[in-house]
Each structure stands twice: as structure tokens, then as C-alpha cells.
Design a protein around this motif. Sequence first.
Motif, PDB file in Angstrom:
ATOM      1  N   ALA A  45      -7.168  -7.419  -1.820  1.00 42.01           N
ATOM      2  CA  ALA A  45      -6.565  -6.740  -0.667  1.00 42.01           C
ATOM      3  C   ALA A  45      -5.282  -7.446  -0.245  1.00 42.01           C
TER       4      ALA A  45
ATOM      5  N   ALA B 102       5.457  -2.151   1.848  1.00 42.53           N
ATOM      6  CA  ALA B 102       4.970  -1.270   2.917  1.00 42.53           C
ATOM      7  C   ALA B 102       5.593  -1.648   4.253  1.00 42.53           C
TER       8      ALA B 102
ATOM      9  N   ILE C 203      -6.806   2.780   4.928  1.00 37.42           N
ATOM     10  CA  ILE C 203      -7.976   1.891   4.852  1.00 37.42           C
ATOM     11  C   ILE C 203      -7.612   0.605   5.582  1.00 37.42           C
TER      12      ILE C 203
ATOM     13  N   HIS D 250       2.474  -4.289  -5.013  1.00 37.20           N
ATOM     14  CA  HIS D 250       1.688  -5.442  -5.472  1.00 37.20           C
ATOM     15  C   HIS D 250       0.186  -5.296  -5.225  1.00 37.20           C
TER      16      HIS D 250
HETATM   17  N1  7TS Z   1      -0.520  -2.498   5.886  1.00 36.78           N
HETATM   18  C1  7TS Z   1      -1.720  -2.851   5.414  1.00 36.78           C
HETATM   19  C2  7TS Z   1      -2.914  -1.973   5.686  1.00 36.78           C
HETATM   20  C3  7TS Z   1      -1.853  -4.011   4.653  1.00 36.78           C
HETATM   21  O1  7TS Z   1      -3.048  -4.348   4.164  1.00 36.78           O
HETATM   22  C4  7TS Z   1      -0.715  -4.819   4.416  1.00 36.78           C
HETATM   23  C5  7TS Z   1      -0.819  -6.122   3.679  1.00 36.78           C
HETATM   24  C6  7TS Z   1       0.526  -4.383   4.901  1.00 36.78           C
HETATM   25  C7  7TS Z   1       0.581  -3.213   5.639  1.00 36.78           C
HETATM   26  C8  7TS Z   1       1.788  -5.106   4.612  1.00 36.78           C
HETATM   27  O2  7TS Z   1       2.069  -5.067   3.247  1.00 36.78           O
HETATM   28  P1  7TS Z   1       3.295  -5.865   2.621  1.00 36.78           P
HETATM   29  O3  7TS Z   1       3.108  -5.719   1.153  1.00 36.78           O
HETATM   30  O4  7TS Z   1       4.536  -5.226   3.115  1.00 36.78           O
HETATM   31  O5  7TS Z   1       3.141  -7.277   3.098  1.00 36.78           O
HETATM   32  N2  7TS Z   1      -2.076  -6.742   3.788  1.00 36.78           N
HETATM   33  C9  7TS Z   1      -2.381  -8.002   3.432  1.00 36.78           C
HETATM   34  C10 7TS Z   1      -3.686  -8.510   3.532  1.00 36.78           C
HETATM   35  O6  7TS Z   1      -4.660  -7.900   3.939  1.00 36.78           O
HETATM   36  N3  7TS Z   1      -3.678  -9.798   3.133  1.00 36.78           N
HETATM   37  O7  7TS Z   1      -2.431 -10.116   2.760  1.00 36.78           O
HETATM   38  C11 7TS Z   1      -1.613  -9.018   2.952  1.00 36.78           C
END
Ligand code: 7TS
Length: 418
Positions: free
Chosen positions: A43, A107, A185, A237
Motif C-alpha cells: 500500500a 496522485a 480504498i 508506483h
Molecule cells: N491517496 C491515497 C489513498 C494514498 O494511499 C496515497 C499514498 C496518496 C494519496 C498519495 O500518493 P503519492 O504517490 O502521491 O504519495 N499512500 C501511502 C501509504 O499508505 N503509505 O505510503 C504512501
Amino acid sequence: MSALAHDAEKSETRVFDLDLVRRDFPILSRTVHNKPLTYLDSAASAQKPQAVIDVIRYQYEHEYANVHRGAYSLSEALTSKYELAREKVRQFINATTDREVVFTKGATEAINLVSATFGRTLEAGDEVVITGLEHHSNIIPWQLLRDQCGIVLKVVPVSDEGDVSLNDVAAALSKKTKLVAVAHISNALGTLLPIKEITAAAHAIGAKVLIDGCQGIAHEPVDVQDLDCDFYAFSGHKLYGPNGIGVLYGKEDMLNAMPPYQGGGEMISNVTFERSEWAELPAKFEAGTPPIVPAVGLGAAIEYISGFDRTDIAAHENDLLVYATEQLQTLNSIRLIGTAEKKAAAVSFVLEGAHPHDLATILDRSGVCVRAGHHCAQPLMDRFGVTATVRASFGMYNTREEVDVLIDALGHAREILC
Ligand code: 7TS
């Protein structure tokens, strides 16, 4: 069908054979502290199959140049692979056109893009609705917007099971709601939200919908036309692709109506000192040199995962989730956080009397990688009266034996800590 669409067409579906799947991920054969690696943190970031690693290496070794500007063949070749990756994303999420697929660095950037552009069209008093289980990336951009232009941020409560009910979402909606921004999720608990129903309820009162699909994209088939969401954001990723690449899907009319995000090269069609004009979609939102090879790597990851029947992967991950939940419940002093009926690929828990960080450090000695902390969801931790949890999360390559290793290591850690 366009040539690109044809190239990106799916080849034959592979049988889901776990041993063979594991062999596709070279890192899984390494050891940590002389123990086999037990990677239960997908995750946070998923491991990469050889097919993705090979593509990235190939691009840098044999076919690298900048995109969209070279009149020479090397640049043209990589430009068409970059655009082919966009087409693979389009097919994967069933967007109507490539113009609806904007590459971002992740994201987080995709959500910030929406808050900084669509958000700028909102006025003081307009409401944005989120839920109590959001990742900080789907909280802070809206708080920043609130502080800049006086929007009202409403938060849908989370139940004791870690669920979000459609009724509670509906109760938060009003004539002033302009956007509903919710996770597909939950990263911290694994709760699966009823996003299709939430989208329909939001649309019924004229609000737009953004789905934070950072976790959802890896575990659920996503059809943005069927969901009818206005935006869907995710990172490469977590989908077995490289980092530094993400996607913002947006309905074409929405993206056309929004002002640009960042200014710079590639996002313009004409520039003078007096005024400039914007490029067509999706270039309008892709200022500067994009994450070229990461995008191509994401295309390879999508091709890899699309090689399987997604329901086989989901069934396997659900088996791991059910098994891990049962096994954790056999351990004394473990409190599960998040017991919603519909969950995917993650279990969060605390061990009474032990700090999650200490627990994770001890588990590491057994080769077990889990995340301990607030999981970038501090308000959710507050909701459950904890500062942190331990989270074990699963990818397509995990096994029941790895769950057993986790349970054994937890039993051992409990003897040391409690
Ligand atoms: N939204 C959700 C639901 C996520 O799980 C994460 C990253 C993000 C946004 C942000 O994603 P990024 O790739 O732009 O950083 N979640 C996690 C986690 O649960 N442990 O490390 C990163």
C-alpha cells in the motif's frame, strides 16, 4: 481503431499462478537480516516486475531523448512510446479519449492540480465534501483552498468499523456542494467506499466528484465511464510501476473548462509578452519536460497487470486479507482497526502495550516489512483514539505463508515487548 490503440491491445490472458507471479518480481528472492523478504507494504509502494525494470533500463540504454520536440528519430520513437503509455492508461481505466489522461508526478500532484484549477473556480461559501478516512493528500489541498478563498470543508464521519455510509455522504451534501472528493480504498484501513453510489448522489445535486484512486487502482477494476466520476487520481508506483509518475483522469469538458495548472513549455500554443494561448488537452496540464521514462514504465506495468484476469488477482488478495484477519484475531492483545464489511488488501492493528514503531522494527528482524505510523491519515487515527497503527498490506505476489511469518514474528515481538 488507431494504430496506438491497436498496439496497446491486450494479448492472451495469463493463468494466475502464484509461483510464476513471484518469479516475475526479482526483489522477492532477496533476504533481509538473513531471512527471506516478507514484503507486506504494497500500500506504500508495490514492488516492480522484471518487465517494468527491463523497459526502464532499455529506454535509458538504447532509446532516450526528450519528447515532443525532436525532429530526429530517437525523440520521435520515445514520443510515440510516451503517447502509447497514455493510450494504455486510457484503455485501463476506459476513458473516452487520450485527452482525458493527464500525466502528473503522482496522485498527490493530481489532486493538487484539481484544487489549484477547478478549485479556483469556487467561491467563498461553496462546499467541498471529503470523508474522515482520507489520506492527507486529499485533505490538505482543500484546506489550502479554504484558507485562500473561503470554501467550506465538510467531513463525512467514519463508523466504528472504519466505514463510510452512503447516508452520511448524502447528509453532508447541500445546494452549496461543488465537489465531493473521496478515496476509492482507504490506505490506512483498507475500507472500500461505494464510489459509484457516492458519485450518483453528488451528481444528483449538481456537485462534481473526484476519486482518490491511489489504492483503488491496484486492487479494483476501474471504468471511469461506468463510475461517471469527473476526476480519478492515482500514482504509478502502487500499480507495480515506477515512482515519479501518476495520472489525473478528468472528463474532457471539465479539463477544457479549467485554467492551466503550471506554466511553462509544452502547455502553450502561442506565447507573446502580452498574452499567451494554451495547448490542447492533455498538454495544457503537462508543463515542462514530463516524467518520460516513468510514463513508459507505467505503460509496461499496466500491460503486465492486464495480462491477468483482474478478478483472479482480486480473489487472491481477498483470500490473503481474510486469512490475515482470522490469524490476527487468534493473537491475544491485538486490536484490529477497521473491520468494514467491504475491504481490500490491508489490515491495520495495534498491539496493546507496544508502540507500532517498536513492533515494526522487531518484525523487520524477521524480514517482515510493514508500515507503522499514522499512514498520512492523522484525523482517522484520532477517530480511533490511536496515534499510529501497524499496517500489513498485500499485493498480487504475497502468499499465505508470508501471513504465517507475520503472525509468528508478532508472537515473538509480543514476548519481547509486553
Ligand atoms: N491517496 C491515497 C489513498 C494514498 O494511499 C496515497 C499514498 C496518496 C494519496 C498519495 O500518493 P503519492 O504517490 O502521491 O504519495 N499512500 C501511502 C501509504 O499508505 N503509505 O505510503 C504512501
